[in-house]
Design a protein around this motif. Structure first.
Motif, short mmCIF file in Angstrom:
data_model
loop_
_atom_site.label_atom_id
_atom_site.label_comp_id
_atom_site.label_asym_id
_atom_site.label_seq_id
_atom_site.Cartn_x
_atom_site.Cartn_y
_atom_site.Cartn_z
N ASP A 321 29.16 29.69 33.32
CA ASP A 321 28.78 30.90 33.97
C ASP A 321 29.98 31.90 33.58
N ALA A 322 31.20 31.63 33.51
CA ALA A 322 32.13 32.44 33.36
C ALA A 322 33.50 31.70 32.81
N ILE A 323 34.47 32.49 32.02
CA ILE A 323 35.72 32.22 32.13
C ILE A 323 36.59 33.32 32.47
N ILE A 324 37.78 32.82 33.09
CA ILE A 324 38.72 33.90 33.59
C ILE A 324 40.11 33.59 32.89
N PHE A 325 40.63 34.57 32.63
CA PHE A 325 42.13 34.79 32.00
C PHE A 325 43.15 35.25 33.29
N GLY A 330 47.54 35.28 29.69
CA GLY A 330 46.10 35.50 30.17
C GLY A 330 45.93 37.02 30.43
N GLU A 331 46.65 37.46 31.27
CA GLU A 331 46.72 38.90 31.82
C GLU A 331 46.99 39.84 31.00
N HIS A 332 48.11 39.57 30.00
CA HIS A 332 48.77 40.79 29.25
C HIS A 332 48.42 40.40 27.52
N ALA A 333 47.97 39.43 27.18
CA ALA A 333 47.86 39.19 25.56
C ALA A 333 46.42 39.24 25.27
N ALA A 359 42.18 46.42 29.44
CA ALA A 359 41.89 45.53 30.46
C ALA A 359 43.50 45.83 31.02
N ARG A 360 43.46 46.28 32.39
CA ARG A 360 44.75 46.51 33.24
C ARG A 360 44.43 45.89 34.40
N GLY A 361 44.99 44.77 34.97
CA GLY A 361 44.57 44.42 36.21
C GLY A 361 43.21 43.56 36.09
N ALA A 362 42.52 43.58 37.39
CA ALA A 362 41.22 42.81 37.18
C ALA A 362 40.14 43.48 36.23
N ALA A 363 39.44 43.04 35.25
CA ALA A 363 38.50 43.89 34.60
C ALA A 363 37.52 42.84 33.98
N VAL A 376 39.34 38.92 33.33
CA VAL A 376 40.92 39.06 33.62
C VAL A 376 40.99 39.39 34.92
N ILE A 377 41.60 38.19 35.75
CA ILE A 377 41.94 38.36 37.00
C ILE A 377 43.37 38.10 37.38
#
Length: 397
Positions: A321-325, A330-333, A359-363, A376-377
């Motif tokens: 259902d989802a993938i999370i970086f 994962g957060e910056h690249a 994306a900056r922060g959660a998005a 991205v979380i």
């Protein structure tokens, strides 16, 4: 006066710390300040920031401090900001809890002795995790300390998911898949309902991509499978760690290249991964900026192995259902996220390039109509440790 919880994350070359305030009668834990002392065995650098991110202290040294000296400097720095609060407890990230520890535990000399027996399972991390614990037990024996384990989140996996195909005489000694980065995964799982209720109740793969990298399949907030196994060198390629490796390669290195155990340990932990493949750097930022062909090959290999892991973990979940970086890469690249999402198109991921780049922060970085969401979380292991420390001590007599 508020109670303060100090969180310590001691690694092989750095010590990170955070201070949180546990205000009486309130559920929230408020950050007060954080910092780290890097390069403790080379050229140490100390920085600390307040809750707003403002730099409040900075210092450099030309000579090594060592871990004891680093702990002393951090303690001296914290003396003034903690003077108006009561230091109620110290929470520590401990990488390996083995079979005995599947939840946070208050530390005693006897428990530390048990955790020292796990050093062979995490030789790069466990000794340094335990060093400040032992110092505080000696110098401040009445100060409550709590160990929060990177393996604990995965202990609820099925026996099948944790098993190796080895004889019982070996597996009964604790040789099994433990999984790591559990504090990061547990944090992401705890906040995911705030962003995507469907993913939180469904089937999600979280990609913790940093200098250490792994992936975890999570169903309804619980760990189902992870790429890391018996040790934190398994799974995805990392900054300097090789990740998944045919055991026959190790036999070849011993037989044909006359490498002993310590040489192989150095190779797979410190000389492989992005650094070993590229010959340039272990830092993804440097590799993305490099025109060196081997740097680009290292990136392609990193993404390819993530794509393989996504397929495997989606199979363990029976769908996705989802993938999370999360974590540093994962957060910056954004370029890495883009490549991974393109490779995961067959799993129903449709990337929104503009959202990904912004994306900056959660998005959310997938399109609104994407069958499988991509997010991205940012992770927050320190907050998870502070919360676990407070909750455990509130239950103890």
């Amino acid at each position: 006066m508020s109670d303060a919880i100090l969180v310590v994350n001691a690694g092989s070359s750095s010590i990170k710390f955070s201070v949180f305030l546990d205000r009486d009668g309130e559920r929230a834990i408020d950050p007060l300040l954080s910092g780290q002392l890097e390069g403790v065995t080379t050229a140490p650098r100390f920085r600390a920031r307040d809750a707003a991110g403002t730099l409040v202290a900075e210092q450099h040294w030309t000579q090594p401090l060592g871990h004891n000296g680093a702990v002393e400097h951090i303690a001296d720095f914290l003396r003034e900001p903690l003077s108006v609060h009561r230091l109620a407890a110290v929470g520590h990230r401990v990488v390996h809890g083995g079979l005995a520890f599947a939840a946070p535990v208050r530390l005693t000399p006897a428990i530390v002795a048990q955790l020292e027996q796990l050093i062979p399972l995490a030789p790069l991390h466990q000794p340094h995790n335990l060093a400040p614990i032992k110092t505080l037990l000696t110098n401040h024996p009445h100060l409550p300390q709590v160990a929060c384990f990177d393996t604990a989140f995965h202990r609820g996996q099925t026996e099948i998911a944790q098993a190796f195909a080895l004889p019982p005489v070996i597996t009964e000694r604790g040789v099994r898949r433990y999984g790591f980065h559990g504090l990061s995964y547990e944090y992401v799982a705890s906040v995911l309902p705030d962003y995507d209720a469907r993913a939180a109740q469904g089937r999600t793969v979280v990609l913790h991509l940093g200098n250490g990298a792994s992936a975890c399949a999570i169903a309804d907030g619980k760990s189902v499978a992870s790429t890391m196994g018996f040790t934190a060198v398994d799974g995805l390629p990392m900054g300097t760690r090789c990740g998944n490796l045919d055991p026959g390669v190790l036999l070849y290195l011993m037989d044909e290249m006359q490498m002993d155990v310590r040489a192989i340990e150095t190779l797979i932990y410190k000389e492989s991964g992005l650094l070993g493949v590229s010959g340039v750097s272990s830092d993804m930022r440097t590799l993305l900026e490099s025109a060196e062909p081997r740097a680009q090959f290292a990136i392609e290999l990193f993404v390819y192995r993530i794509a393989l892991a996504l397929g495997s973990l989606a199979a363990a979940l029976g769908g996705l259902d989802a993938i999370i970086f999360t974590a540093g890469i994962g957060e910056h690249a954004a370029p890495i996220r883009e490549r991974v999402c393109r490779a995961a198109a067959w799993l129903g991921v449709t990337l929104d390039p503009a959202a990904n780049n912004a994306a900056r922060g959660a998005a959310r970085i997938s399109t609104a109509d994407s069958r499988t969401a991509a997010w991205v979380i940012p992770t927050n292991e320190e907050l998870m440790i502070a919360g676990q420390t407070r909750d455990l001590l509130s239950r103890l007599p």
